[in-house]
Structures are given as structure tokens and as C-alpha cells.
Design an enzyme around this catalytic site. Structure first.
Site, PDB file in Angstrom:
ATOM      1  N   GLY A 546       0.772  -1.232   0.000  1.00 34.18           N
ATOM      2  CA  GLY A 546       0.000   0.000   0.000  1.00 34.18           C
ATOM      3  C   GLY A 546       0.798   1.275   0.000  1.00 34.18           C
ATOM      4  O   GLY A 546       0.480   2.213   0.752  1.00 34.18           O
ATOM      5  N   GLY A 548       0.755   3.635  -2.171  1.00 34.09           N
ATOM      6  CA  GLY A 548      -0.130   4.733  -2.527  1.00 34.09           C
ATOM      7  C   GLY A 548      -0.959   5.222  -1.352  1.00 34.09           C
ATOM      8  O   GLY A 548      -1.229   6.427  -1.224  1.00 34.09           O
ATOM      9  N   ASP A 549      -1.388   4.301  -0.488  1.00 31.92           N
ATOM     10  CA  ASP A 549      -2.127   4.694   0.715  1.00 31.92           C
ATOM     11  C   ASP A 549      -1.251   5.509   1.661  1.00 31.92           C
ATOM     12  O   ASP A 549      -1.702   6.495   2.256  1.00 31.92           O
ATOM     13  CB  ASP A 549      -2.634   3.446   1.446  1.00 31.92           C
ATOM     14  CG  ASP A 549      -3.923   2.915   0.859  1.00 31.92           C
ATOM     15  OD1 ASP A 549      -4.593   3.647   0.116  1.00 31.92           O
ATOM     16  OD2 ASP A 549      -4.267   1.756   1.149  1.00 31.92           O
ATOM     17  N   ILE A 550      -0.009   5.070   1.832  1.00 31.70           N
ATOM     18  CA  ILE A 550       0.909   5.792   2.716  1.00 31.70           C
ATOM     19  C   ILE A 550       1.134   7.212   2.199  1.00 31.70           C
ATOM     20  O   ILE A 550       1.085   8.199   2.958  1.00 31.70           O
ATOM     21  CB  ILE A 550       2.254   5.048   2.817  1.00 31.70           C
ATOM     22  CG1 ILE A 550       2.065   3.651   3.436  1.00 31.70           C
ATOM     23  CG2 ILE A 550       3.276   5.870   3.594  1.00 31.70           C
ATOM     24  CD1 ILE A 550       1.676   3.651   4.891  1.00 31.70           C
ATOM     25  N   GLY A 553      -1.860   9.348   2.835  1.00 35.62           N
ATOM     26  CA  GLY A 553      -1.915   9.729   4.241  1.00 35.62           C
ATOM     27  C   GLY A 553      -0.949  10.855   4.577  1.00 35.62           C
ATOM     28  O   GLY A 553      -1.288  11.794   5.316  1.00 35.62           O
TER      29      GLY A 553
END
Length: 779
Positions: A546, A548-550, A553
Site C-alpha cells: 500500500g 499509494g495509501d501511505i 496519508g
């Protein structure tokens, strides 16, 4: 009232330049201090590097080793708010006054490896990133476009904003960022699997290690996606297959069981592969999304330039340099109040030299009294956290780590999969206890939890009361959810006129694809990150975890902090419509700029366009590797001596990078013959002692148990959870005044703070709380 921009003086390095770019995007005045020969990026990638990283900054030329120039530099600092310091040794300051000093180095300013050499490759290796990319049969793989450097840069931008907030409350902080720690704190489950399950997952190849997603070959490229996280998505995918008579045996009863599907996932992927292979990638993605299924085409940088969602939202920026004007990446979000920067110009060397003779000697936001009260930067800020899974919780974790009171609203009607889904649980015990999930507990430390039925009118009434009492609201739902709840931005403003609302849906709240279903791999596929992660154009591996999620965020944390700073100076709140697609696209480096100049990049594995040798080499032991980056002839000659290849020293075939690249197979074989006889730690230490950037590929076990530098800096710290027990937590990359961070409490037990929050924040009586609980509004 017109407020002057925050003035930032930047001494650039590969680990700070992205921070300066982010601050340009926030409207700050960034002054780049260049040596007389110019910033090194002017000579990189035919000038594309300078154009991308430094467009929009002002340029002054100073030799900081010269006493006269140093005096001019000190005068410049007296007019500045921030010193963004990427220098190797740090700029000594006799008196900082109101100046926020942010130091960014590869390994921090303390610890046994603080003076080690590093490149993006070194930090990606030692930080744990490379252990998560690639497949077990091949070497670990570097993420493209300098992702490790950019993680350091965005954390440095966070440090700047935290420093400004601390200064506004009468403190005088020195902030320190270690690039290695920025990477080690951004691995999704990479370290957590070891901390909570005592296992080190192998490199996942093209299949996500936790969720049923992966990379699939289409008729004209690749698509990324999978079965999502809900039964609806499985049902929708199966119906699509049946409509095309492509379901094989997946319509048999046993496949309706989620556990059975997870156990036999490989067969499902075989069926999907056969189906997808007949489709053009874009046509497949559009058709899947019309069914609300999470798929995306794997786009190359030149295709990213044509992305209809990004173009509709005016994401791209035109940058002008010596050779013309080209399209480049924009910024992670529009700011302030939806403003987009449409054009930027790269300064000529020393173009703004007149700034050195400016009479302004007092920082524009001077605070007269300074003290170290010990208060955290975000003390007194209340954040209402409506996020779930990873991207949103990671962003609000950053705010909580730095002192914000983060109230996590959890809904039984929309349970967080990281609490409840067995495949995301990460625990040594049973995977059915929502309070013992290592995944959830990592990204939700320092927060409070209330449980609220937001499907009911009374539950929404409680939520509205919380909004009235909050400074910031953050959510990462799909674009229509808040409006359906009657809580769009206009409604939030009616409840709280100066509220800061950070929405972080996959595609944003406007545009033709605003309703697309998105996961981290969808974002990575759409932005070019996946297409450039591989060994060559025909061997794409992709980024499966993830990342892209990090990144989303981190961008959300920047947005919230920038909006707080803006509100402090103007009194105005705002809606930051953050798109996770734009957040990740903003981290794609020079790829789009090169594509705009008809030089679109291809995957290059672990190679480097301007350094050679540059790669990962096998060491003694099963799946043990060390990264090595050679930055010039002096280092090349040193390596030749170390590996016993003295006959190559000053050899005409190897004097240039081009010559070494032409002979790379011979060189790599010689280096590998030496490295495979030694443990990676030995290789690394011998090379580092000779001043060469080398770093062992570290996995979760290495980071937690084996890294003496992280241990000396107390990066992993222990907290006791009331139900999950005592375990290590990832550290905080942005340190203030050398402190290793503030993990004050473990993640909350589900709903543990409900009564206290309703009493202490909202002033509800015991009777009212009991009534709400009797009606199952609280649980």
C-alpha cells in the site's frame, strides 16, 4: 488583510528538494541557496531534474565556506521563517531567534550510522522498502522515481509546518528528519507482520500479500485490481464472468465462502487472467468501474498526461525553463481554498541575488518570547477522524503523534476491515477479536475511539455535535458518502464556520471518475508507479503493497497542517478536496516531464540513469542482498581495490558512466563474485568505511531486531495495549529537539472512549448517554 508568504530558505539535497517543492505548492516563498557552480540537479537529466524539483523557487548564489558570503547568508536568515537544511554537516547557527530549523539527513544526526553515505537506493534498502517489491526468484526491486527520497521530503514538509505551529505557541523548535526512518515508517504491513505474527513475508511478486488484488496481463498491457473487500465485489465480479461465459467453476456453491476463496485464490486469479487477457486495458478498467469493481489500467507516464480525471481537475502544471515550457506534475492537493498553480518558472542561477541586500531583518511572523514548554506541536487541536483502513488512518496517526486529540468515530454499520477482516488482522492469537489486530493498532495509536450508529438520525445528531467542537474533520470515504449523510462542506460550515475539512476519496469529489472505486494498487496503476516498477518494458512487476495509501496519508497530514497554519493567519477554514490519485501522481518525479518532452521512461530495474554501477548484489545466505551505488571515479577506483579488480582502475573503458554502463554485465559479475562470499552487513560496512553508499536489503526482522542504528535512536518503542498486550510500535520520523517522538498510548479498544468523549467534549449527561446506548446509537 494581505498576509506575506512564509519565507523558506532551502539548502537543497536529494532528501529535501521535494519538501521545497511541496511548500511552493502551498504558496510559501522558497529561496534556494545554490553554490557558485549551481545546484547539482541543474546537470541531471538534461536539466529536467532542476526544472521539476525547483521550479517556482527563487535562486541566490552563495559560497557558504566564504566568510563574506556566510555573513550575507546570516542576514538572509534573519528575514526568513524557516531554514530547510539538507547540508551534510548542518548549518551552524549562533542564534536562531524565531527561525524554524529543519534538518534532513539520510540517517539522522545521532546514532552509529549518522555519518554514513546514502543515495535513494541505500535508504530504500536499509529502510525496508526494497524487501517488499519484486518476487522471491529475483533480486529485490527498487520503486521508481526516487520514492525513498520523496518520503523524506514530504516528512520534511510536515516538519516545517509543525515547526511553524510550535513557534506560534512560543516554542523554538529544531526538527530533525532521518530518511531511513521515513521509509521504515511507511511499509504498510512489512514490519508489522514480524512484530505481530513473528513472520517475514516473501516478496509478493504481482499478488498482494493480504488482500485479493494483483497485476494482470491485458491484451495491450496490464491492469491492476482484484476482488475488493466486500462480498458485493465478489458477487459483481462473478456476475460479470457469468455474463461472458468465463466463470469456469466459480459459480459452484463452495466459492461463496470467503475463507474458501482466500485459500484457493490462485485458481480464481487463473480464471481472471484468462478473462482479462482478451480485453484492452482501458476498456476493461472502464467496464469494471461501471460495475463498481476496483480495477484500473496500468498507465505509462505519457498516458498519465491524458488521464481524464486529472485533466478535468486541472492537476497538471506548466513549467518553464531554458529550453521551453512543458507539462509537469502538479501538487498533491489544491491549496489554499481550491487554488491550483497553473504555471511555474525555473529561476536562472542567481536570478534573485537582490534578496541578499533586502533590509528586512525580522521574520514576518516573529514571536518575541520563546520557551520549551514540552507541549507537543498540535496540543489543543481536535481532529474528528472518520477514516478507515490505511490511507486516512495513517494521515490522522501523524496528527495524533504530534499532539492532536484525534477522536476516531467507528461505526458498526461500516466496520473497519483492519479490525474485523481476518486477512488484515495480523495477530499471534485468533483473528476474530477486533481489539487485537496489529494492523489496526499500528495506524491508530494515540487516538480515542467512540462507536456511533451513523445510519440513524440520532447518531448523526451526535456526530454534528462533535463537528461543532472540532478543528479538523478527515474522511476517506467515496466521494458521495458525506453528502448522502447531509454532511457536505457547506453543511459542515453551518455547524462550524472555520472548520477544516480534509476529504481524501480515491479520485476526488469532482471529475468524470469521481465515483471510481479505488484502492492503493488502483492509484499506483493509474499514476505510472506500477508501469515503471519492473526490469524492463516487457517485465513489469508493479508495486503491490500500500505505498499509494501511505503517500495519500502523508499528503493528507500536510493538507491538515497547512490548513491550520492558513487558518491561524487568515481566520478562514477550508475544504481540501484531496484525491488519492493526485497525491500519488505528485510523487512521480520527472517521469511526466520527460514524457511531455517525448522521452517517456521505461522500467529500468535497479539501474540508474546517471550512476553506474548501481544495483543490488547477492550476498552469503539465503535471499541476502546488498545495494551499492557508485557516484564517480574516486568511488569507482575504491571499489575496484576492495573487490580485487585493480586492473580496472583508471582503465579507459570505465572512466565515464557511459563506459561503465556499456560494460555493466562484466562489472556486476565481478562485484557479485565478491559480495556472495560475505554477509550483507560485512559488505555494507566495508564499503561504507571507504565512503561508498551501500546498504543491506533489510526486511521486518532486520529492522526490528538487527539494525543497531535504529535501536540506538529508539525508533521502535514499546506500548502496552489493554487487550493485545505489549508490543513494539513504529517510530515517528519527524523528531523535535532530538526527541524520538511521542507514542503516548496504544490504539484504543473499540468504543472505549465513547462515554468520556460525550461527557468531556460534548457535555452530555449520564442520562442522555444511557438513553443513546439503550437505543443502540452507541455500542
Amino acid at each position: 488583510m494581505v498576509h506575506p508568504p512564509v519565507r523558506v530558505v532551502e539548502i537543497s539535497s536529494p532528501f529535501t528538494r521535494f519538501a521545497g517543492r511541496i511548500l511552493v505548492g502551498l504558496g510559501f516563498e522558497v529561496i534556494l541557496v545554490e553554490p557558485p557552480t549551481g545546484d547539482p540537479s541543474r546537470a541531471e537529466s538534461q536539466g529536467d531534474s532542476y526544472l521539476h524539483w525547483h521550479a517556482g523557487k527563487k535562486s541566490v548564489v552563495l559560497d557558504l565556506g566564504d566568510s563574506n558570503d556566510r555573513a550575507e547568508f546570516d542576514t538572509l536568515l534573519r528575514s526568513a521563517d524557516v531554514l530547510l537544511d539538507g547540508s551534510a554537516t548542518g548549518v551552524p547557527l549562533e542564534r536562531r531567534g524565531s527561525l524554524v530549523h529543519v534538518r534532513v539527513t539520510p540517517f539522522g544526526t545521532s546514532g552509529p550510522r549518522s555519518d554514513w553515505q546514502a543515495t535513494n537506493l541505500t535508504v530504500a534498502a536499509l529502510g525496508g522498502m526494497m524487501a517488499q517489491v519484486g518476487d522471491p526468484e529475483h533480486p529485490p526491486l527498487l520503486l521508481p522515481e526516487l520514492q525513498a527520497e520523496q518520503l523524506a521530503g514530504i516528512n520534511a514538509a510536515i516538519g516545517v509546518l509543525l515547526g511553524l505551529r510550535s513557534r506560534s505557541t512560543g516554542q523554538n523548535p529544531l526538527l530533525e528528519i532521518s530518511a531511513q526512518e521515513c521509509v521504515a515508517a511507511a511499509l504498510e504491513a512489512g514490519t508489522l507482520a514480524y512484530i505481530h505474527e513473528d513472520r517475514v513475508p516473501p516478496r509478493p511478486g504481482r499478488v498482494h500479500p493480504l488482500v485479493p488484488h494483483g497485476l494482470f496481463q491485458a491484451a495491450d498491457g496490464y491492469v491492476g485490481g482484484g476482488l475488493g473487500g466486500s462480498p458485493r465485489m465478489w458477487d459483481g465480479m462473478l456476475a460479470w464472468l457469468i455474463d461472458n461465459d468465463a466463470q469456469d467453476d466459480l459459480d459452484q456453491p463452495e466459492w461463496s465462502d470467503a475463507v474458501y476463496r482466500k485459500t484457493h485464490q490462485e485458481h480464481i486469479f487463473d480464471v481472471l487472467s484468462a478473462f482479462i487477457s482478451k480485453w484492452p486495458k482501458e476498456e476493461f478498467a472502464v467496464s469494471a468501474q461501471s460495475r463498481k469493481l476496483p480495477w484500473a489500467a496500468v498507465d505509462r507516464p505519457e498516458e498519465l498526461l491524458r488521464n481524464p480525471q486529472l485533466n478535468d481537475r486541472d492537476f497538471f502544471t506548466d513549467v518553464t525553463g531554458d529550453h521551453g515550457t512543458y507539462r509537469d506534475l502538479g501538487f498533491g492537493f489544491a491549496f489554499p481554498e481550491g487554488h491550483r498553480i497553473g504555471t511555474l518558472e525555473a529561476a536562472r542561477l542567481g536570478q534573485h541575488q537582490e534578496l541578499l541586500s533586502t533590509n528586512t531583518t525580522v521574520a514576518v511572523h516573529e514571536t518575541q518570547e520563546f520557551s520549551d514548554t514540552g507541549a507537543l506541536s498540535l496540543d489543543g487541536v481536535r481532529v474528528l477522524d472518520l477514516t478507515w483502513v490505511l490511507a486516512g488512518p495513517y494521515g490522522t496517526r501523524i496528527l495524533a503523534d504530534h499532539g492532536a486529540e484525534v477522536i476516531k468515530v467507528e461505526s458498526i454499520g461500516r466496520p473497519d476491515p483492519t479490525r474485523f477482516a481476518p486477512f488484515m488482522h495480523l495477530s499471534r492469537g485468533p483473528h476474530d477479536n477486533p481489539n487485537t489486530s496489529g494492523y489496526f493498532n499500528d495506524v491508530n495509536r494515540n487516538k480515542r475511539s467512540i462507536t456511533l450508529d451513523t445510519r440513524s438520525a440520532e447518531g448523526l445528531s451526535v456526530l454534528r455535535d462533535l463537528i461543532r467542537k472540532s478543528d479538523v474533520v478527515v474522511e476517506n470515504f467515496s466521494s458521495s458518502v458525506m453528502d448522502k449523510m447531509g454532511l457536505g462542506y457547506e453543511q459542515l460550515r453551518e455547524l462550524n464556520p472555520d472548520i477544516i475539512y480534509v476529504s481524501m476519496s480515491g479520485m476526488g469529489h469532482t471529475g468524470p471518475r469521481k465515483d471510481w472505486v479505488s484502492y492503493a494498487d488502483i492509484v499506483s496503476a493509474s499514476t505510472g508507479l506500477t508501469s515503471l516498477t519492473g526490469w524492463n518494458a516487457d517485465d513489469v512487476v508493479g508495486v503491490i503493497y500500500g505505498h499509494g495509501d501511505i503517500v495519500a496519508g502523508l499528503q493528507a497530514a500536510v493538507a491538515a497542517l497547512a490548513a491550520l497554519d492558513y487558518r491561524d493567519r487568515t481566520g478562514r477554514g477550508q475544504h481540501v478536496d484531496l484525491s488519492q490519485l493526485e497525491a500519488m501522481a505528485a510523487h512521480m518525479g520527472t517521469s511526466v516531464l520527460r514524457a511531455a518532452r517525448s522521452q517517456s521512461p521505461d522500467p529500468i530495474g535497479n539501474s540508474h540513469c546517471e550512476l553506474a554501477p548501481h544495483g543490488v548484489y547477492p550476498c552469503h545466505g539465503a535471499d541476502r542482498w546488498c545495494s551499492i551505488a557508485i557516484r564517480g571515479m574516486t568511488e569507482w577506483n575504491t571499489v575496484c581495490r576492495i573487490i580485487g579488480a585493480e586492473h580496472w582502475i583508471d582503465h579507459p573503458d570505465f572512466r565515464s558512466v557511459e563506459g561503465r554502463r556499456a560494460n555493466l554485465e562484466r562489472i556486476d559479475d565481478a562485484i557479485a563474485d565478491w559480495t556472495r562470499t560475505l554477509p550483507p552487513e560485512t559488505v555494507m560496512e566495508r564499503l561504507q568505511s571507504a565512503g561508498i553508499a551501500a546498504g543491506a536489503i533489510q526486511d521486518g526482522r532486520d529492522l526490528v531486531d538487527g539494525d543497531p542504528h535504529l535501536r540506538a535512536r529508539n525508533f521502535y518503542s514499546v506500548q502496552e495495549h489493554p487487550l493485545a498486550g505489549t508490543f513494539l510500535h513504529e517510530g515517528i520520523p519527524v523528531r523535535r529537539n532530538s526527541e524520538p517522538g511521542s507514542i503516548r498510548r496504544a490504539a484504543p479498544v473499540l468504543g472505549a472512549d465513547t462515554d468520556d468523549v460525550l461527557k468531556s467534549v460534548l457535555g452530555y449527561s449520564d442520562k442522555r448517554i444511557t438513553g443513546l446506548r439503550d437505543k443502540s446509537i452507541l455500542s
